[in-house]
Scaffold this active site. Structure first.
Site, PDB file in Angstrom:
ATOM      1  CG  HIS A   1      18.984 -12.109  10.719  1.00 34.37           C
ATOM      2  ND1 HIS A   1      19.273 -12.668  11.581  1.00 34.37           N
ATOM      3  CD2 HIS A   1      20.222 -11.445  11.192  1.00 34.37           C
ATOM      4  CE1 HIS A   1      19.512 -12.269  12.544  1.00 34.37           C
ATOM      5  NE2 HIS A   1      20.422 -11.559  12.487  1.00 34.37           N
TER       6      HIS A   1
ATOM      7  CG  HIS B   1      25.164 -14.580  13.902  1.00 37.96           C
ATOM      8  ND1 HIS B   1      23.993 -14.838  12.916  1.00 37.96           N
ATOM      9  CD2 HIS B   1      24.048 -13.098  14.430  1.00 37.96           C
ATOM     10  CE1 HIS B   1      22.518 -14.292  12.822  1.00 37.96           C
ATOM     11  NE2 HIS B   1      23.428 -12.931  13.444  1.00 37.96           N
TER      12      HIS B   1
ATOM     13  CG  HIS C   1      22.637  -4.816  14.371  1.00 43.31           C
ATOM     14  ND1 HIS C   1      23.060  -4.957  13.372  1.00 43.31           N
ATOM     15  CD2 HIS C   1      22.688  -5.760  14.948  1.00 43.31           C
ATOM     16  CE1 HIS C   1      22.931  -6.702  12.956  1.00 43.31           C
ATOM     17  NE2 HIS C   1      22.333  -6.497  14.510  1.00 43.31           N
TER      18      HIS C   1
ATOM     19  CG  ASP D   1      23.852  -9.783  12.704  1.00 46.04           C
ATOM     20  OD1 ASP D   1      22.843 -10.150  12.119  1.00 46.04           O
ATOM     21  OD2 ASP D   1      24.965 -10.348  13.848  1.00 46.04           O
TER      22      ASP D   1
HETATM   23 ZN   LIG Z   1      22.637 -11.303  13.593  1.00 45.42          ZN
END
Ligand SMILES: [Zn+2]
Length: 296
Positions: free
Chosen positions: A79, A236, A263, A240
């Protein structure tokens, strides 16, 4: 879009708790010279080791993005990295006195405010971009990450969750400072109540609470005040992605398309991207023209 490198005008500092450690951490973001990149420095360890925020330093992506070098790690950088990418900050030194970046409110909003308040300084050197020459695509089951040629930096992101409050969401935007600040940076991380309970049982997400994540049970959002944007979840994911893809070390000139990724899959794409050297070139881009000019 900014064509010169940028750093902070002065040091910005904050403290908070780590999402997974639950430990208090002090963080300072300091200005850095041209071509320095983003580096994390552990002031709590002997000799203050530093780790460059680069995908070849990523050591774990299971719950957060973790970088490491010589036994020293910095966790949950995504973040803060999104704030640097969203505000086109190329050079900064981040000092912290624990292994995890504070979670703050679960978004990039507090870091973005902090950097804006400290001020942003344009530096004399040009930024180098990864200019995409031909598509690079990574697909696995229903997940896709791809990048296509383009004259701006654009992200299109889609998510799909089998939950009535999320379902399918898609968001597509050219990323500028203004778009990042007004439409993306305040989107919080989210989790399902049963997952949060599971993580806590195993000593993870110790710092997690309704103060720093949107938590959803079978039927409702548990946070007072509900969502910050109606499609906060996909926003969001864009946040990311900004953080994860900034680990290439240079901004992308092209269109990034991300479908149901996370991720770990983003990181797998970065490795494929970097090995496909014929599909991109590194160039400076002149502000007066959209046409990239190759570095000699
Ligand atoms: Zn995140």
């Amino acid at each position: 879009m900014h064509f010169k490198q940028r750093t902070l005008e002065q040091t910005a500092a904050c403290s908070g708790i780590g999402l997974h450690s639950g430990k208090n951490v002090n963080l300072a973001i300091k200005p850095a010279p041209i071509n320095h990149g983003i580096k994390f420095i552990r002031t709590d360890l002997q000799d203050n080791p530093s780790i460059t925020a680069h995908f070849n330093r990523v050591v774990d992506t299971s719950l957060a993005t973790v970088i490491g070098s010589d036994g020293c790690i910095v966790s949950t950088i995504e973040h803060l990295m999104a704030s640097f990418a969203g505000l086109s900050i190329d050079n900064a030194e981040v000092e912290l006195d624990a292994y995890e970046v504070p979670v703050m409110d679960g978004s990039a909003g507090p870091f973005t405010n902090l950097i804006k308040t400290a001020g942003i300084r344009e530096q004399t050197a040009a930024r180098h971009f990864f200019v995409i020459k031909e598509p690079i695509i990574l697909e696995e089951n229903a997940k896709t990450v791809a990048v296509y040629p383009g004259n701006t930096f654009k992200i299109t992101c889609s998510i799909e969750f089998d939950h009535p409050l999320i379902g399918k969401q898609s968001y597509s935007k050219e990323i500028s400072d203004n778009v990042f600040e007004t439409e993306i940076c305040r989107a919080r991380t989210f989790g399902f109540l049963h997952e949060v309970e599971y993580l806590k049982r195993y000593g993870l997400a110790r710092g997690g609470s309704l103060e720093n994540a949107v938590v959803i049970d079978k039927h409702q959002i548990l946070n007072d005040g509900g969502l910050r944007y109606p499609d906060e979840f996909v926003r969001h994911k864009i946040l990311d992605c900004l953080g994860d893809f900034s680990l290439l070390g240079m901004p992308i000139m092209g269109h990034l398309v991300v479908n149901r990724s996370g991720h770990a899959f983003n990181h797998a794409f970065l490795e494929k991207f970097f090995s496909n050297k014929k599909s991109w070139e590194t160039s400076i881009v002149s502000g007066s023209s959209d046409r990239p000019s190759s570095r000699p």
